[in-house]
Design an enzyme around this catalytic site. Structure first.
Site, PDB file in Angstrom:
ATOM      1  N   HIS A  40      44.862  44.512  43.338  1.00 50.52           N
ATOM      2  CA  HIS A  40      43.849  44.537  42.287  1.00 50.52           C
ATOM      3  C   HIS A  40      43.892  45.845  41.504  1.00 50.52           C
ATOM      4  CE1 HIS A  40      41.370  41.302  44.611  1.00 50.52           C
ATOM      5  NE2 HIS A  40      42.602  40.924  44.300  1.00 50.52           N
ATOM      6  N   GLU A  42      41.617  47.888  40.646  1.00 52.49           N
ATOM      7  CA  GLU A  42      40.885  48.994  41.277  1.00 52.49           C
ATOM      8  C   GLU A  42      41.744  49.638  42.372  1.00 52.49           C
ATOM      9  OE1 GLU A  42      39.951  45.808  40.895  1.00 52.49           O
ATOM     10  OE2 GLU A  42      37.767  45.585  40.986  1.00 52.49           O
ATOM     11  N   CYS A  80      35.751  42.856  43.596  1.00 54.94           N
ATOM     12  CA  CYS A  80      35.661  41.878  44.673  1.00 54.94           C
ATOM     13  C   CYS A  80      35.179  42.624  45.938  1.00 54.94           C
ATOM     14  CB  CYS A  80      37.018  41.210  44.900  1.00 54.94           C
ATOM     15  SG  CYS A  80      38.246  42.247  45.704  1.00 54.94           S
ATOM     16  N   CYS A  83      37.619  45.391  47.248  1.00 54.61           N
ATOM     17  CA  CYS A  83      37.696  46.528  46.313  1.00 54.61           C
ATOM     18  C   CYS A  83      36.408  47.334  46.354  1.00 54.61           C
ATOM     19  CB  CYS A  83      37.959  46.052  44.890  1.00 54.61           C
ATOM     20  SG  CYS A  83      39.663  45.543  44.612  1.00 54.61           S
TER      21      CYS A  83
END
Ligand SMILES: [Zn+2]
Ligand SMILES: [Zn+2]
Length: 107
Positions: A40, A42, A80, A83
């Site tokens: 992801h 992040e 999410c 993260c």
């Protein structure tokens, strides 16, 4: 300053380039992040920063989804669950998105 975007691990083709993400396109259509191989945005941003740089810092996140091949900005983008935990553990202090600002030490 560090940046990151969603993408499969180095050396692997991105789901969007392959046109096939287990999360949404394969028969399971689970929508579950665990079914996607991507790292992801992040996570990639945090991998590119040192711990000292992250302590007390702010992460800015934005998301886009594709409808009929056209990018549309997501209004309620948020990290999410994994993260979110990583951001909290990294020392980052604030998450800023279109939804607003979230101060992690107030949670
Ligand atoms: Zn994927
Ligand atoms: Zn995530």
């Amino acid at each position: 300053m560090s940046t990151g975007y969603n993408g499969n691990p180095r050396g692997n083709e991105n789901c969007c380039d392959r046109g096939n993400c287990q999360r949404m396109n394969l028969p399971s259509k689970s929508g579950n992040y665990n079914d996607c191989y991507s790292v992801h945005a992040e996570q990639n941003a945090m991998l590119s920063a040192s711990r000292n740089e992250m302590i007390g810092s702010t992460i800015y996140i934005a998301g886009e989804k594709y409808d009929d091949g056209k990018g549309v900005e997501i209004d309620d983008t948020e990290p999410c669950p994994i993260c979110f935990r990583m951001i909290k553990n990294s020392g980052i202090d604030k998450i800023v998105s279109k939804k607003g600002t979230l101060k992690l030490d107030e949670l």
